[in-house]
Design a protein around this motif. Structure first.
Motif: not given
Length: 472
Positions: A52-80
Protein backbone atom coordinates in the motif's frame (compact mmCIF):
# COMPACT_ATOMS: atom_id res chain seq x y z
CA UNK A 1 57.79 -3.46 17.80
CA UNK A 2 55.83 -0.24 18.38
CA UNK A 3 52.80 -1.71 16.64
CA UNK A 4 52.92 -4.80 18.86
CA UNK A 5 53.01 -2.68 22.03
CA UNK A 6 50.20 -0.50 20.73
CA UNK A 7 48.13 -3.58 19.97
CA UNK A 8 48.77 -4.99 23.45
CA UNK A 9 47.70 -1.69 25.03
CA UNK A 10 44.49 -1.61 22.99
CA UNK A 11 43.71 -5.24 23.84
CA UNK A 12 44.37 -4.56 27.53
CA UNK A 13 42.01 -1.59 27.50
CA UNK A 14 39.32 -3.61 25.76
CA UNK A 15 39.74 -6.58 28.13
CA UNK A 16 39.55 -4.30 31.16
CA UNK A 17 36.43 -2.66 29.74
CA UNK A 18 34.81 -6.05 29.13
CA UNK A 19 35.61 -7.24 32.65
CA UNK A 20 34.21 -4.05 34.21
CA UNK A 21 31.05 -4.13 32.09
CA UNK A 22 30.37 -7.86 31.95
CA UNK A 23 27.61 -7.58 34.58
CA UNK A 24 25.73 -5.27 32.19
CA UNK A 25 26.15 -7.33 29.04
CA UNK A 26 25.78 -10.73 30.71
CA UNK A 27 22.32 -9.98 32.01
CA UNK A 28 19.38 -11.53 30.21
CA UNK A 29 18.51 -9.67 27.03
CA UNK A 30 15.00 -8.49 26.16
CA UNK A 31 14.16 -11.23 23.71
CA UNK A 32 14.35 -14.98 23.32
CA UNK A 33 14.54 -16.61 19.86
CA UNK A 34 10.87 -17.61 20.16
CA UNK A 35 9.90 -13.94 20.63
CA UNK A 36 11.01 -12.88 17.15
CA UNK A 37 8.92 -13.07 13.98
CA UNK A 38 11.02 -12.16 10.94
CA UNK A 39 9.82 -9.55 8.48
CA UNK A 40 10.94 -11.72 5.56
CA UNK A 41 8.56 -14.49 6.62
CA UNK A 42 5.66 -12.05 6.91
CA UNK A 43 6.37 -10.54 3.47
CA UNK A 44 6.22 -14.03 1.93
CA UNK A 45 2.71 -14.48 3.34
CA UNK A 46 0.58 -12.76 0.69
CA UNK A 47 -2.45 -12.80 3.00
CA UNK A 48 -0.66 -10.50 5.45
CA UNK A 49 1.43 -8.13 3.33
CA UNK A 50 0.19 -5.38 1.03
CA UNK A 51 2.28 -2.90 -0.94
CA UNK A 52 0.00 0.00 0.00
CA UNK A 53 2.93 2.38 0.54
CA UNK A 54 4.38 2.13 -3.00
CA UNK A 55 2.70 5.45 -3.86
CA UNK A 56 4.09 7.30 -0.84
CA UNK A 57 5.39 10.76 -1.77
CA UNK A 58 8.30 12.51 -0.11
CA UNK A 59 7.50 16.02 1.14
CA UNK A 60 10.10 18.78 1.70
CA UNK A 61 12.82 16.44 0.45
CA UNK A 62 16.24 17.76 1.48
CA UNK A 63 14.51 20.69 3.18
CA UNK A 64 13.67 19.11 6.54
CA UNK A 65 15.98 16.86 8.56
CA UNK A 66 15.09 14.30 11.22
CA UNK A 67 11.44 15.24 11.69
CA UNK A 68 10.44 12.43 14.07
CA UNK A 69 6.81 13.57 14.30
CA UNK A 70 4.42 15.43 11.98
CA UNK A 71 1.06 16.77 13.14
CA UNK A 72 -1.83 18.66 11.54
CA UNK A 73 -2.66 21.85 13.44
CA UNK A 74 -6.36 21.63 14.42
CA UNK A 75 -7.31 25.25 13.66
CA UNK A 76 -5.47 25.79 10.34
CA UNK A 77 -4.89 22.24 8.97
CA UNK A 78 -1.30 23.22 8.30
CA UNK A 79 1.45 20.68 8.86
CA UNK A 80 3.60 21.25 11.95
CA UNK A 81 7.12 19.81 11.88
CA UNK A 82 10.00 19.78 14.36
CA UNK A 83 13.45 19.01 12.96
CA UNK A 84 16.45 17.44 14.67
CA UNK A 85 18.04 20.84 15.32
CA UNK A 86 15.13 22.12 17.43
CA UNK A 87 13.42 24.26 14.78
CA UNK A 88 9.63 24.41 14.44
CA UNK A 89 8.14 24.78 10.94
CA UNK A 90 4.67 25.20 9.44
CA UNK A 91 3.60 24.32 5.90
CA UNK A 92 2.59 27.33 3.81
CA UNK A 93 -0.71 25.76 2.78
CA UNK A 94 -3.30 23.66 4.64
CA UNK A 95 -2.67 20.02 3.86
CA UNK A 96 -6.40 19.34 3.51
CA UNK A 97 -6.76 21.91 0.71
CA UNK A 98 -3.69 20.60 -1.07
CA UNK A 99 -4.88 16.99 -1.04
CA UNK A 100 -8.43 17.92 -2.09
CA UNK A 101 -7.16 19.98 -5.03
CA UNK A 102 -4.60 17.45 -6.31
CA UNK A 103 -6.63 14.29 -6.79
CA UNK A 104 -4.35 13.01 -9.54
CA UNK A 105 -1.39 15.38 -9.42
CA UNK A 106 1.61 15.09 -7.14
CA UNK A 107 0.76 16.30 -3.66
CA UNK A 108 4.40 17.21 -3.05
CA UNK A 109 4.42 19.48 -6.13
CA UNK A 110 1.11 21.11 -5.16
CA UNK A 111 2.19 21.62 -1.55
CA UNK A 112 5.46 23.23 -2.61
CA UNK A 113 8.84 23.13 -0.94
CA UNK A 114 8.65 26.20 1.28
CA UNK A 115 8.11 26.12 5.03
CA UNK A 116 7.44 28.96 7.46
CA UNK A 117 10.01 29.10 10.25
CA UNK A 118 8.13 29.57 13.55
CA UNK A 119 10.81 29.38 16.22
CA UNK A 120 13.81 27.68 17.79
CA UNK A 121 13.34 25.54 20.88
CA UNK A 122 16.92 25.80 22.13
CA UNK A 123 19.48 23.01 22.62
CA UNK A 124 17.94 19.55 22.65
CA UNK A 125 16.10 17.18 20.32
CA UNK A 126 12.31 17.48 20.01
CA UNK A 127 10.50 14.21 19.32
CA UNK A 128 6.77 13.63 19.88
CA UNK A 129 4.38 16.56 20.36
CA UNK A 130 0.71 17.44 20.49
CA UNK A 131 -1.65 20.41 20.86
CA UNK A 132 -3.51 21.76 23.85
CA UNK A 133 -7.22 20.91 23.91
CA UNK A 134 -8.44 24.19 25.34
CA UNK A 135 -5.92 26.21 23.27
CA UNK A 136 -4.54 24.56 20.09
CA UNK A 137 -1.82 27.23 19.85
CA UNK A 138 -0.25 25.65 22.91
CA UNK A 139 2.14 22.93 21.69
CA UNK A 140 3.32 20.31 24.20
CA UNK A 141 6.65 18.76 23.20
CA UNK A 142 8.77 15.84 24.39
CA UNK A 143 12.40 16.92 24.22
CA UNK A 144 15.08 14.28 24.72
CA UNK A 145 17.27 16.71 26.67
CA UNK A 146 14.93 19.23 28.33
CA UNK A 147 12.05 16.91 29.26
CA UNK A 148 8.41 17.90 28.74
CA UNK A 149 8.19 21.47 27.43
CA UNK A 150 5.57 23.89 26.11
CA UNK A 151 5.83 26.18 23.08
CA UNK A 152 3.17 28.80 22.33
CA UNK A 153 2.59 29.53 18.64
CA UNK A 154 2.62 33.26 18.11
CA UNK A 155 4.54 34.46 21.15
CA UNK A 156 7.17 31.69 20.82
CA UNK A 157 7.22 31.42 24.60
CA UNK A 158 9.02 28.27 25.79
CA UNK A 159 8.23 26.71 29.18
CA UNK A 160 9.88 23.71 30.79
CA UNK A 161 6.93 21.82 32.28
CA UNK A 162 8.58 18.72 33.71
CA UNK A 163 12.17 17.56 33.95
CA UNK A 164 11.91 15.68 37.25
CA UNK A 165 9.50 13.32 38.97
CA UNK A 166 7.53 14.76 41.89
CA UNK A 167 8.55 13.81 45.41
CA UNK A 168 5.18 12.20 46.13
CA UNK A 169 5.33 9.78 43.18
CA UNK A 170 4.98 6.15 44.29
CA UNK A 171 7.70 5.16 41.80
CA UNK A 172 11.09 6.85 41.35
CA UNK A 173 10.32 10.01 43.39
CA UNK A 174 12.66 12.93 42.74
CA UNK A 175 14.37 11.28 39.76
CA UNK A 176 15.26 13.18 36.59
CA UNK A 177 13.25 12.88 33.39
CA UNK A 178 15.64 11.83 30.61
CA UNK A 179 14.84 11.18 26.94
CA UNK A 180 11.19 12.27 26.90
CA UNK A 181 9.87 10.71 23.72
CA UNK A 182 6.13 10.84 22.93
CA UNK A 183 2.92 12.10 24.52
CA UNK A 184 -0.86 12.15 24.59
CA UNK A 185 -2.83 15.22 25.69
CA UNK A 186 -6.24 14.66 27.28
CA UNK A 187 -8.61 16.17 29.84
CA UNK A 188 -9.52 14.61 33.17
CA UNK A 189 -11.55 15.54 36.22
CA UNK A 190 -9.44 16.69 39.14
CA UNK A 191 -10.74 18.22 42.36
CA UNK A 192 -14.17 18.92 40.79
CA UNK A 193 -12.63 20.73 37.80
CA UNK A 194 -11.48 19.69 34.33
CA UNK A 195 -7.75 19.92 33.72
CA UNK A 196 -5.42 19.00 30.91
CA UNK A 197 -3.27 15.96 31.58
CA UNK A 198 -0.25 14.84 29.56
CA UNK A 199 0.80 11.20 29.51
CA UNK A 200 4.31 10.76 28.14
CA UNK A 201 7.10 8.24 27.73
CA UNK A 202 10.72 8.60 28.84
CA UNK A 203 12.70 6.00 26.92
CA UNK A 204 15.86 5.58 28.97
CA UNK A 205 18.07 7.03 31.69
CA UNK A 206 21.01 7.14 29.24
CA UNK A 207 21.61 10.80 28.27
CA UNK A 208 21.51 11.86 24.62
CA UNK A 209 24.84 13.09 23.32
CA UNK A 210 25.73 15.70 20.74
CA UNK A 211 27.09 14.55 17.42
CA UNK A 212 27.99 16.22 14.14
CA UNK A 213 26.12 15.57 10.90
CA UNK A 214 28.03 15.62 7.63
CA UNK A 215 25.60 15.78 4.73
CA UNK A 216 25.64 16.68 1.06
CA UNK A 217 25.11 20.26 -0.02
CA UNK A 218 21.34 20.73 0.29
CA UNK A 219 21.49 24.43 -0.52
CA UNK A 220 19.31 26.90 1.33
CA UNK A 221 16.65 26.29 3.97
CA UNK A 222 14.08 29.03 4.59
CA UNK A 223 16.63 31.75 3.92
CA UNK A 224 19.29 30.26 6.19
CA UNK A 225 22.41 29.03 4.40
CA UNK A 226 24.19 26.00 5.78
CA UNK A 227 27.64 24.69 5.05
CA UNK A 228 28.14 21.08 3.98
CA UNK A 229 28.70 20.22 7.62
CA UNK A 230 25.45 20.93 9.44
CA UNK A 231 25.28 22.04 13.09
CA UNK A 232 25.71 19.40 15.74
CA UNK A 233 22.50 17.83 16.98
CA UNK A 234 21.42 15.52 19.77
CA UNK A 235 21.66 12.05 18.27
CA UNK A 236 18.76 10.10 19.74
CA UNK A 237 19.27 7.17 17.36
CA UNK A 238 22.79 6.64 18.66
CA UNK A 239 21.43 6.59 22.21
CA UNK A 240 18.74 4.13 21.14
CA UNK A 241 21.38 1.74 19.76
CA UNK A 242 23.19 1.94 23.09
CA UNK A 243 20.02 0.88 24.92
CA UNK A 244 19.55 -2.01 22.50
CA UNK A 245 23.06 -3.39 22.85
CA UNK A 246 23.36 -2.76 26.60
CA UNK A 247 20.02 -4.38 27.40
CA UNK A 248 18.82 -1.18 29.06
CA UNK A 249 15.35 -1.22 30.61
CA UNK A 250 15.17 2.09 32.46
CA UNK A 251 12.29 3.50 30.40
CA UNK A 252 9.07 4.81 32.01
CA UNK A 253 5.49 5.90 31.42
CA UNK A 254 4.64 9.15 33.22
CA UNK A 255 1.74 11.50 33.87
CA UNK A 256 1.88 15.30 34.14
CA UNK A 257 -1.02 17.36 35.52
CA UNK A 258 -1.03 20.82 33.91
CA UNK A 259 -2.95 22.37 36.81
CA UNK A 260 -0.94 20.94 39.73
CA UNK A 261 2.35 20.74 37.78
CA UNK A 262 2.94 17.32 39.35
CA UNK A 263 4.71 14.47 37.53
CA UNK A 264 4.19 10.83 38.53
CA UNK A 265 5.68 7.61 37.21
CA UNK A 266 3.02 5.06 36.28
CA UNK A 267 5.23 2.21 35.01
CA UNK A 268 9.01 1.77 35.08
CA UNK A 269 11.64 -0.79 34.00
CA UNK A 270 10.51 -0.66 30.36
CA UNK A 271 12.76 -1.49 27.38
CA UNK A 272 12.66 1.76 25.41
CA UNK A 273 9.03 2.91 25.64
CA UNK A 274 8.34 4.96 22.56
CA UNK A 275 5.10 5.92 20.79
CA UNK A 276 1.91 6.52 22.78
CA UNK A 277 -1.81 6.65 21.96
CA UNK A 278 -5.13 6.62 23.81
CA UNK A 279 -8.18 4.46 23.16
CA UNK A 280 -11.33 6.06 21.77
CA UNK A 281 -13.16 5.67 25.09
CA UNK A 282 -10.13 7.02 27.02
CA UNK A 283 -10.05 3.93 29.24
CA UNK A 284 -6.47 2.93 28.43
CA UNK A 285 -3.19 3.95 26.81
CA UNK A 286 -1.21 1.88 24.33
CA UNK A 287 2.56 2.17 24.76
CA UNK A 288 5.12 0.98 22.22
CA UNK A 289 7.97 -0.94 23.88
CA UNK A 290 10.45 -0.91 21.02
CA UNK A 291 13.14 -3.27 22.24
CA UNK A 292 10.66 -6.01 23.15
CA UNK A 293 8.91 -5.74 19.76
CA UNK A 294 5.52 -5.17 21.34
CA UNK A 295 2.86 -2.73 22.47
CA UNK A 296 1.62 -2.57 26.08
CA UNK A 297 -1.75 -1.42 27.37
CA UNK A 298 -2.01 0.65 30.56
CA UNK A 299 -5.49 1.03 32.05
CA UNK A 300 -6.28 4.56 33.26
CA UNK A 301 -9.91 4.00 34.26
CA UNK A 302 -12.35 1.22 35.09
CA UNK A 303 -11.84 -1.84 37.32
CA UNK A 304 -8.35 -2.51 35.89
CA UNK A 305 -7.15 1.05 36.48
CA UNK A 306 -3.42 1.14 37.24
CA UNK A 307 -2.71 -2.28 35.74
CA UNK A 308 -1.08 -3.14 32.42
CA UNK A 309 -1.01 -6.01 29.96
CA UNK A 310 0.44 -6.90 26.56
CA UNK A 311 -1.61 -5.37 23.76
CA UNK A 312 0.20 -6.88 20.75
CA UNK A 313 3.56 -8.65 20.58
CA UNK A 314 5.86 -10.47 18.16
CA UNK A 315 5.81 -7.55 15.74
CA UNK A 316 7.89 -8.16 12.57
CA UNK A 317 9.99 -5.05 13.08
CA UNK A 318 11.11 -2.55 15.71
CA UNK A 319 7.97 -0.53 16.50
CA UNK A 320 8.30 3.22 16.90
CA UNK A 321 5.10 5.28 16.73
CA UNK A 322 1.45 4.38 17.24
CA UNK A 323 -1.74 6.26 16.34
CA UNK A 324 -5.46 5.67 16.80
CA UNK A 325 -6.94 5.96 13.30
CA UNK A 326 -10.33 6.81 11.84
CA UNK A 327 -13.01 4.16 12.04
CA UNK A 328 -12.41 3.69 15.76
CA UNK A 329 -15.33 4.36 18.05
CA UNK A 330 -16.11 3.81 21.65
CA UNK A 331 -18.57 1.05 22.55
CA UNK A 332 -20.86 1.33 25.57
CA UNK A 333 -19.86 -2.03 27.02
CA UNK A 334 -17.94 -2.14 30.30
CA UNK A 335 -16.54 -5.54 29.36
CA UNK A 336 -15.45 -4.54 25.84
CA UNK A 337 -13.47 -1.32 26.11
CA UNK A 338 -12.37 0.08 22.76
CA UNK A 339 -13.07 -3.17 20.94
CA UNK A 340 -13.58 -1.39 17.62
CA UNK A 341 -10.38 0.65 17.86
CA UNK A 342 -7.92 0.52 14.99
CA UNK A 343 -4.28 1.54 15.36
CA UNK A 344 -1.37 2.04 13.02
CA UNK A 345 2.06 1.06 14.38
CA UNK A 346 5.12 2.30 12.49
CA UNK A 347 8.17 0.06 12.13
CA UNK A 348 11.53 1.81 12.27
CA UNK A 349 13.33 -1.24 10.92
CA UNK A 350 12.63 -4.89 10.10
CA UNK A 351 13.45 -7.91 12.23
CA UNK A 352 16.10 -9.97 10.44
CA UNK A 353 17.87 -13.19 11.36
CA UNK A 354 20.96 -11.23 12.41
CA UNK A 355 19.03 -10.19 15.52
CA UNK A 356 19.86 -13.60 17.00
CA UNK A 357 23.50 -12.54 17.25
CA UNK A 358 22.49 -9.82 19.73
CA UNK A 359 21.47 -12.51 22.19
CA UNK A 360 25.19 -13.16 22.77
CA UNK A 361 26.67 -10.76 25.40
CA UNK A 362 30.04 -10.55 23.64
CA UNK A 363 28.46 -9.44 20.36
CA UNK A 364 26.45 -6.73 22.09
CA UNK A 365 29.49 -5.53 24.00
CA UNK A 366 31.52 -5.26 20.78
CA UNK A 367 28.75 -3.38 18.97
CA UNK A 368 28.32 -1.06 21.94
CA UNK A 369 31.96 0.06 21.70
CA UNK A 370 32.46 0.09 17.94
CA UNK A 371 32.55 3.56 16.35
CA UNK A 372 29.54 4.39 14.22
CA UNK A 373 31.40 4.00 10.93
CA UNK A 374 32.53 0.47 11.83
CA UNK A 375 29.14 -0.92 12.82
CA UNK A 376 27.11 -3.11 10.46
CA UNK A 377 24.56 -1.14 8.51
CA UNK A 378 21.15 -1.15 10.18
CA UNK A 379 18.55 -2.49 7.70
CA UNK A 380 15.70 -0.12 6.88
CA UNK A 381 12.24 -0.51 5.44
CA UNK A 382 9.19 1.67 4.93
CA UNK A 383 6.53 -0.28 6.83
CA UNK A 384 3.53 0.11 9.10
CA UNK A 385 1.21 -2.41 10.73
CA UNK A 386 -2.54 -1.82 10.99
CA UNK A 387 -4.12 -3.65 13.91
CA UNK A 388 -7.69 -4.07 15.05
CA UNK A 389 -8.67 -4.44 18.70
CA UNK A 390 -10.13 -7.80 19.72
CA UNK A 391 -10.92 -9.42 23.04
CA UNK A 392 -9.10 -12.65 22.14
CA UNK A 393 -6.49 -13.95 19.74
CA UNK A 394 -3.05 -12.79 18.69
CA UNK A 395 -1.59 -11.05 15.69
CA UNK A 396 0.17 -13.89 13.94
CA UNK A 397 -2.05 -16.94 14.39
CA UNK A 398 -0.13 -20.04 15.48
CA UNK A 399 3.24 -18.38 14.83
CA UNK A 400 3.31 -17.12 18.44
CA UNK A 401 2.45 -18.14 21.95
CA UNK A 402 0.85 -16.06 24.66
CA UNK A 403 2.52 -12.97 26.07
CA UNK A 404 2.47 -11.86 29.67
CA UNK A 405 3.77 -9.13 31.93
CA UNK A 406 7.56 -9.08 32.06
CA UNK A 407 9.18 -9.68 35.39
CA UNK A 408 10.66 -6.52 36.81
CA UNK A 409 8.26 -4.15 35.05
CA UNK A 410 6.61 -2.22 37.82
CA UNK A 411 3.48 -0.10 37.85
CA UNK A 412 0.62 0.81 40.09
CA UNK A 413 -0.67 -2.60 39.01
CA UNK A 414 0.93 -5.46 37.07
CA UNK A 415 -0.05 -7.97 34.42
CA UNK A 416 -2.24 -10.70 35.91
CA UNK A 417 -3.53 -14.09 34.82
CA UNK A 418 -6.71 -12.39 33.63
CA UNK A 419 -4.87 -10.01 31.33
CA UNK A 420 -2.27 -12.38 29.88
CA UNK A 421 -2.16 -12.92 26.15
CA UNK A 422 -2.36 -10.69 23.11
CA UNK A 423 -5.82 -9.07 22.76
CA UNK A 424 -5.20 -7.75 19.22
CA UNK A 425 -5.71 -8.99 15.68
CA UNK A 426 -3.36 -7.77 12.96
CA UNK A 427 -5.19 -6.47 9.88
CA UNK A 428 -2.32 -5.98 7.45
CA UNK A 429 1.35 -5.15 7.07
CA UNK A 430 1.77 -2.26 4.65
CA UNK A 431 5.19 -1.73 3.10
CA UNK A 432 6.95 0.34 0.45
CA UNK A 433 8.47 -2.22 -1.91
CA UNK A 434 10.44 0.33 -3.93
CA UNK A 435 14.22 0.18 -3.65
CA UNK A 436 16.82 2.84 -2.99
CA UNK A 437 16.09 6.57 -3.14
CA UNK A 438 12.74 6.01 -4.79
CA UNK A 439 11.17 4.50 -1.68
CA UNK A 440 10.71 5.75 1.88
CA UNK A 441 12.32 4.21 4.97
CA UNK A 442 12.37 4.40 8.75
CA UNK A 443 8.82 5.61 9.41
CA UNK A 444 8.72 6.92 12.98
CA UNK A 445 5.24 8.45 13.34
CA UNK A 446 1.92 8.78 11.55
CA UNK A 447 -0.77 11.46 11.46
CA UNK A 448 -4.12 11.47 9.67
CA UNK A 449 -5.81 13.97 7.38
CA UNK A 450 -9.24 13.99 5.69
CA UNK A 451 -10.66 11.38 8.02
CA UNK A 452 -7.98 8.80 7.36
CA UNK A 453 -7.93 9.13 3.57
CA UNK A 454 -4.37 10.40 3.88
CA UNK A 455 -1.56 9.29 6.21
CA UNK A 456 1.41 11.60 6.88
CA UNK A 457 4.66 10.06 8.12
CA UNK A 458 7.56 11.39 10.17
CA UNK A 459 11.07 9.99 9.60
CA UNK A 460 13.52 10.32 12.48
CA UNK A 461 16.67 9.70 10.38
CA UNK A 462 15.70 10.94 6.92
CA UNK A 463 15.75 14.26 5.05
CA UNK A 464 12.01 14.31 4.31
CA UNK A 465 8.56 13.61 5.66
CA UNK A 466 6.10 11.70 3.50
CA UNK A 467 2.43 11.21 2.64
CA UNK A 468 0.29 8.46 1.13
CA UNK A 469 -3.35 8.29 0.03
CA UNK A 470 -5.09 5.26 1.47
CA UNK A 471 -7.02 3.03 -0.90
CA UNK A 472 -9.67 2.00 1.62
Amino acid sequence: MFNKYLLLIILSILLNSFINERSVFNRQWFLKPSDVIFMGDIIEDKSLTFYDLNNTEKLYHKKIFGAETVRVQPTTNRLVLLDQYGNLWLSRRPITDVVSNSSSASIAATLGSDLDFMGYLGPGRPLGFGFGISDPNQVYICDSSKGLIGFYLGSNEITVLSNAVSADSSLDPGSHVTFANDLVVTQEEWNHTTTEVIYFTASTDIPVRLSGSTLNDFGQIAGRKYNKTFPSYYNTFETYLRTLTAGDSTGRLLKYNVRTKQTHVLVNNLAFPNGLAMSSDKSYLVVVETNRLRVLRYWISGPKSGSWDVFVDHLPGFPDGITLVSGSKSIDDPEDHGSSDQYVVTLGGPTTRSIKALMWPGVRWALFHLPTWARPKVPTIGAIVKIQARRRGNAWGDRTGEGEGEKGVKGEGEGSEETKGTPMMMSRVMIDGRKGEEGVAGISSVAEALGGKVLIFGHVKEDYVSLVRMTE
